[in-house]
Motif scaffolding. Structure first.
Motif, PDB file in Angstrom:
ATOM      1  N   GLN A   1       0.873  -1.212  -0.272  1.00 13.69           N
ATOM      2  CA  GLN A   1       0.107   0.033   0.031  1.00 13.69           C
ATOM      3  C   GLN A   1       0.891   1.203   0.197  1.00 13.69           C
TER       4      GLN A   1
ATOM      5  N   ALA B   1       0.863   4.214  -2.675  1.00  9.77           N
ATOM      6  CA  ALA B   1       0.605   5.581  -2.386  1.00  9.77           C
ATOM      7  C   ALA B   1       1.889   6.453  -2.837  1.00  9.77           C
ATOM      8  N   GLU B   2       3.133   6.223  -2.606  1.00  6.83           N
ATOM      9  CA  GLU B   2       4.136   6.852  -2.997  1.00  6.83           C
ATOM     10  C   GLU B   2       3.995   7.116  -4.573  1.00  6.83           C
TER      11      GLU B   2
ATOM     12  N   LYS C   1       0.276  10.243  -2.765  1.00  2.46           N
ATOM     13  CA  LYS C   1      -0.746  10.064  -1.503  1.00  2.46           C
ATOM     14  C   LYS C   1       0.002   9.501  -0.608  1.00  2.46           C
TER      15      LYS C   1
ATOM     16  N   ALA D   1      -0.011   6.800   2.688  1.00  2.80           N
ATOM     17  CA  ALA D   1      -0.278   5.288   2.804  1.00  2.80           C
ATOM     18  C   ALA D   1      -1.669   5.001   3.229  1.00  2.80           C
ATOM     19  N   SER D   2      -2.026   6.005   4.031  1.00  4.35           N
ATOM     20  CA  SER D   2      -3.565   5.897   4.677  1.00  4.35           C
ATOM     21  C   SER D   2      -4.401   5.948   3.537  1.00  4.35           C
ATOM     22  N   PHE D   3      -4.253   6.805   2.581  1.00  2.00           N
ATOM     23  CA  PHE D   3      -5.338   6.654   1.333  1.00  2.00           C
ATOM     24  C   PHE D   3      -5.599   5.544   0.672  1.00  2.00           C
ATOM     25  N   VAL D   4      -4.488   4.760   0.286  1.00  2.00           N
ATOM     26  CA  VAL D   4      -4.694   3.341  -0.233  1.00  2.00           C
ATOM     27  C   VAL D   4      -5.477   2.281   0.911  1.00  2.00           C
TER      28      VAL D   4
ATOM     29  N   GLU E   1      -9.100   9.290  -9.923  1.00  2.00           N
ATOM     30  CA  GLU E   1      -8.499   8.477  -8.895  1.00  2.00           C
ATOM     31  C   GLU E   1      -8.128   7.006  -9.316  1.00  2.00           C
TER      32      GLU E   1
END
Length: 83
Positions: free
Chosen positions: A28, A32-33, A37, A39-42, A56
């Protein structure tokens, strides 16, 4: 997923995204990187705590080296008949 309401179809779509990420060998945090975004986004969209919008989704698919048509064919194969 307290406080969220998602259909089985949406959960199936998320399942496809999770599988694609894992098949790509990405965590994740890695994904995200790549999309710029946290990591919490994923984590949140994979858990169904936030919904993805169309832009998105397309950016995520690009980073997973998957086009929308291939993603949709794979998701459509597991969708339930009714919402």
């Amino acid at each position: 997923m307290a406080g969220t309401v998602h259909t089985q179809a949406y959960k199936d779509m998320l399942s496809t995204l999770i599988s694609l990420r894992k098949e790509s060998g990405l965590s994740q945090a890695d994904l995200a990187e790549r999309i710029g975004k946290p990591a919490s986004f994923v984590g949140k969209y994979e858990l169904g705590e936030r919904r993805l919008d169309a832009v998105e989704l397309l950016i995520i698919l690009r980073e997973l080296s998957t086009d929308f048509e291939a993603f949709w064919a794979r998701t459509n194969a597991i969708l339930p008949q009714k919402l």
